[in-house]
Design an enzyme around this catalytic site. Structure first.
Site, PDB file in Angstrom:
ATOM      1  N   CYS A 119      50.018  51.811  24.984  1.00  0.00           N
ATOM      2  CA  CYS A 119      49.535  52.276  26.294  1.00  0.00           C
ATOM      3  C   CYS A 119      50.374  53.411  26.879  1.00  0.00           C
ATOM      4  O   CYS A 119      49.988  54.017  27.875  1.00  0.00           O
ATOM      5  CB  CYS A 119      49.461  51.114  27.272  1.00  0.00           C
ATOM      6  SG  CYS A 119      48.436  49.760  26.667  1.00  0.00           S
ATOM      7  N   HIS A 252      49.550  54.054  34.264  1.00  0.00           N
ATOM      8  CA  HIS A 252      48.730  53.308  33.310  1.00  0.00           C
ATOM      9  C   HIS A 252      47.980  52.211  34.058  1.00  0.00           C
ATOM     10  O   HIS A 252      48.540  51.498  34.876  1.00  0.00           O
ATOM     11  CB  HIS A 252      49.620  52.707  32.226  1.00  0.00           C
ATOM     12  CG  HIS A 252      48.880  51.776  31.323  1.00  0.00           C
ATOM     13  ND1 HIS A 252      47.687  52.131  30.729  1.00  0.00           N
ATOM     14  CD2 HIS A 252      49.144  50.498  30.938  1.00  0.00           C
ATOM     15  CE1 HIS A 252      47.262  51.117  30.001  1.00  0.00           C
ATOM     16  NE2 HIS A 252      48.120  50.113  30.116  1.00  0.00           N
ATOM     17  N   ASN A 282      41.670  48.009  31.124  1.00  0.00           N
ATOM     18  CA  ASN A 282      42.824  48.652  30.485  1.00  0.00           C
ATOM     19  C   ASN A 282      42.349  49.350  29.213  1.00  0.00           C
ATOM     20  O   ASN A 282      41.968  48.701  28.248  1.00  0.00           O
ATOM     21  CB  ASN A 282      43.880  47.577  30.164  1.00  0.00           C
ATOM     22  CG  ASN A 282      45.120  48.143  29.512  1.00  0.00           C
ATOM     23  OD1 ASN A 282      45.141  49.310  29.087  1.00  0.00           O
ATOM     24  ND2 ASN A 282      46.152  47.340  29.423  1.00  0.00           N
TER      25      ASN A 282
HETATM   26  C1  LIG Z   1      47.340  38.578  32.034  1.00  0.00           C
HETATM   27  C2  LIG Z   1      47.468  38.387  33.528  1.00  0.00           C
HETATM   28  C3  LIG Z   1      46.273  38.993  34.240  1.00  0.00           C
HETATM   29  C4  LIG Z   1      47.536  36.906  33.840  1.00  0.00           C
HETATM   30  O1  LIG Z   1      47.657  36.736  35.233  1.00  0.00           O
HETATM   31  P1  LIG Z   1      48.689  35.669  35.814  1.00  0.00           P
HETATM   32  O2  LIG Z   1      48.503  35.649  37.268  1.00  0.00           O
HETATM   33  O3  LIG Z   1      50.045  36.036  35.274  1.00  0.00           O
HETATM   34  O4  LIG Z   1      48.146  34.354  35.190  1.00  0.00           O
HETATM   35  P2  LIG Z   1      48.953  33.312  34.309  1.00  0.00           P
HETATM   36  O5  LIG Z   1      49.233  33.883  32.977  1.00  0.00           O
HETATM   37  O6  LIG Z   1      50.095  32.789  35.142  1.00  0.00           O
HETATM   38  O7  LIG Z   1      47.857  32.181  34.184  1.00  0.00           O
HETATM   39  C5  LIG Z   1      47.469  31.440  35.320  1.00  0.00           C
HETATM   40  C6  LIG Z   1      46.401  30.489  34.863  1.00  0.00           C
HETATM   41  O8  LIG Z   1      45.200  31.217  34.627  1.00  0.00           O
HETATM   42  C7  LIG Z   1      44.698  30.874  33.345  1.00  0.00           C
HETATM   43  N1  LIG Z   1      43.971  32.007  32.808  1.00  0.00           N
HETATM   44  C8  LIG Z   1      44.428  32.990  32.002  1.00  0.00           C
HETATM   45  N2  LIG Z   1      43.433  33.848  31.708  1.00  0.00           N
HETATM   46  C9  LIG Z   1      42.346  33.393  32.337  1.00  0.00           C
HETATM   47  C10 LIG Z   1      41.012  33.827  32.426  1.00  0.00           C
HETATM   48  N3  LIG Z   1      40.569  34.933  31.798  1.00  0.00           N
HETATM   49  N4  LIG Z   1      40.150  33.113  33.174  1.00  0.00           N
HETATM   50  C11 LIG Z   1      40.543  32.019  33.824  1.00  0.00           C
HETATM   51  N5  LIG Z   1      41.787  31.538  33.764  1.00  0.00           N
HETATM   52  C12 LIG Z   1      42.678  32.222  33.047  1.00  0.00           C
HETATM   53  C13 LIG Z   1      45.911  30.498  32.528  1.00  0.00           C
HETATM   54  O9  LIG Z   1      45.545  29.696  31.452  1.00  0.00           O
HETATM   55  C14 LIG Z   1      46.720  29.758  33.565  1.00  0.00           C
HETATM   56  O10 LIG Z   1      46.228  28.451  33.671  1.00  0.00           O
HETATM   57  P3  LIG Z   1      47.252  27.207  33.852  1.00  0.00           P
HETATM   58  O11 LIG Z   1      47.951  27.498  35.125  1.00  0.00           O
HETATM   59  O12 LIG Z   1      46.314  26.042  33.904  1.00  0.00           O
HETATM   60  O13 LIG Z   1      48.131  27.262  32.654  1.00  0.00           O
HETATM   61  C15 LIG Z   1      48.759  39.063  34.054  1.00  0.00           C
HETATM   62  O14 LIG Z   1      49.891  38.352  33.586  1.00  0.00           O
HETATM   63  C16 LIG Z   1      48.884  40.481  33.633  1.00  0.00           C
HETATM   64  O15 LIG Z   1      48.157  41.326  34.086  1.00  0.00           O
HETATM   65  N6  LIG Z   1      49.868  40.787  32.789  1.00  0.00           N
HETATM   66  C17 LIG Z   1      50.117  42.116  32.330  1.00  0.00           C
HETATM   67  C18 LIG Z   1      49.011  42.536  31.434  1.00  0.00           C
HETATM   68  C19 LIG Z   1      49.153  43.956  31.042  1.00  0.00           C
HETATM   69  O16 LIG Z   1      49.483  44.760  31.860  1.00  0.00           O
HETATM   70  N7  LIG Z   1      48.938  44.237  29.777  1.00  0.00           N
HETATM   71  C20 LIG Z   1      48.938  45.491  29.202  1.00  0.00           C
HETATM   72  C21 LIG Z   1      50.159  46.233  29.454  1.00  0.00           C
HETATM   73  S1  LIG Z   1      50.070  47.706  28.627  1.00  0.00           S
END
Ligand SMILES: CC(C)(COP(=O)(O)OP(=O)(O)OC[C@H]1O[C@@H](n2cnc3c(N)ncnc32)[C@H](O)[C@@H]1OP(=O)(O)O)[C@@H](O)C(=O)NCCC(=O)NCCS
Length: 325
Positions: A119, A252, A282
């Site tokens: 990215c 990004h 993304n």
């Molecule tokens: C991936 C992302 C959106 C997850 O959001 P978050 O608020 O951190 O969520 P968590 O990982 O803490 O998960 C919270 C809960 O949601 C759930 N969950 C994850 N994806 C889900 C989805 N698509 N739908 C519903 N629930 C989901 C998880 O299983 C977790 O459940 P639990 O609490 O029962 O275990 C976030 O971490 C993120 O944006 N990270 C960076 C991603 C990124 O920038 N990537 C590319 C960089 S180049």
């Protein structure tokens, strides 16, 4: 007179098929994968993404974006010296996608190669192009970010498959007496490779390893906020630039919460941050040039504006390029 590089034109391409959160949620529900349009929107800011169809390849999308950038710069393909294409989803192992774009454009004079910095790819590519122009090796460059991340998705993994989309963006740079590019800073930390990767490879005619994208979302989130903030501050210091001179941040586009956290860290009003993740998801190396082209085409970013372009992603890699448009 020292030479600089300046952006003369931008372009972009989005696949025809836009997929809303609800459509994706319904598709995943049929596979037994539970998510909701509301969860995706509130946790990421994403409303929709575009997915390439069979006839839309990395090369075709990149070529369409490149043609727009050339047209806006008023330059024909035969005049292009250099094509750098940032991607982690090339159409094949080799030849490079950049060579495919060179052929499709008819840019016979151009040297062409791909850069892989996930990215951060576009800011890496822009930095290389700026260096080659400033050193006098080339007079101009087409810099492209193009991705088909939908082809790396594990549709059974709800923690990744709702986040990504496909698309391409491009910028045409030319040698200039005035900057243009005011400064660049690139960084990498290979010890963090495991928090975001696509492990698989082809060996003896078979895929070996995991062919899907995997991510530790929370680790990536924290790392992204931290490095984007520190990279902006250290680049500004190195070129003696004050934050209040910045007109727009084009970061990004991974998660709107990351973008707002970076803006808070830099004490930058959210109105100065270009946000397209809602419409594109993304798109990895394509996200920064797509967002830049949208902001330029809509008239938000104008000639003379100071714009900070920032990438962050797998590797782990990150970087910033400060540009006067
Ligand atoms: C991936 C992302 C959106 C997850 O959001 P978050 O608020 O951190 O969520 P968590 O990982 O803490 O998960 C919270 C809960 O949601 C759930 N969950 C994850 N994806 C889900 C989805 N698509 N739908 C519903 N629930 C989901 C998880 O299983 C977790 O459940 P639990 O609490 O029962 O275990 C976030 O971490 C993120 O944006 N990270 C960076 C991603 C990124 O920038 N990537 C590319 C960089 S180049």
């Amino acid at each position: 007179m020292p030479q600089h590089s300046a952006i003369l034109g931008t372009g972009s391409y989005l696949p025809r098929r836009a997929v809303s959160n609800q459509e994706l949620t319904d598709f995943l529900a049929a596979k037994g994968v539970e998510t909701s349009a509301e969860w995706i929107q509130t946790r990421t800011g994403i409303l929709q993404r575009h997915f390439a169809e069979g006839d839309e390849t990395n090369t075709s999308m990149a070529t369409a974006a490149a043609k727009q950038a050339l047209a806006k710069a008023g330059v024909d393909a035969q005049s292009v010296d250099l094509i750098i294409l940032a991607t982690s989803t090339p159409d094949q192992i080799f030849p490079s996608t950049a060579c495919g774009v060179q052929a499709a454009l008819g840019a016979q004079r151009a040297m062409a190669f791909d850069i892989q910095a996930v990215c951060s790819g576009f800011v890496y590519a822009l930095t290389v192009a700026d260096s080659m122009i400033r050193s006098g090796q080339v007079r101009n460059a087409l810099v492209i970010g193009s991705e088909v991340f939908s082809r790396l998705m594990d549709w059974m993994d709800r923690t990744t498959c709702v986040l990504f989309g496909d698309g391409a963006g491009a910028a045409f740079l030319q040698v200039s007496e005035e900057p243009g590019v005011l400064g660049c800073e690139l960084k990498a930390d290979g010890t963090l490779g495991c928090i975001l990767n696509a492990d698989g490879r082809i060996e003896n005619g078979r895929i070996v390893g995991d062919p899907f994208l995997r991510m530790d979302g929370q680790a990536v989130f924290k790392q992204a906020v931290s490095v984007l903030g520190s990279s902006a501050i250290s680049l500004f210091e190195s070129v003696d630039f004050q934050l209040d001179q910045l007109d727009f941040l084009v970061p990004h586009q991974a998660n709107v919460r990351i973008l707002h956290a970076v803006a808070r860290k830099l004490k930058l009003p959210e109105s100065r941050v270009v946000v397209t993740v809602g419409q594109h998801g993304n798109t990895s190396a394509a996200s920064v040039p797509l967002a830049l082209d949208l902001a330029v085409s809509s008239g938000l970013i104008k000639k003379g504006h100071n714009v900070l372009l920032q990438g962050v992603g797998g590797g782990f890699t990150w970087g910033s390029v400060l540009v006067r448009m």
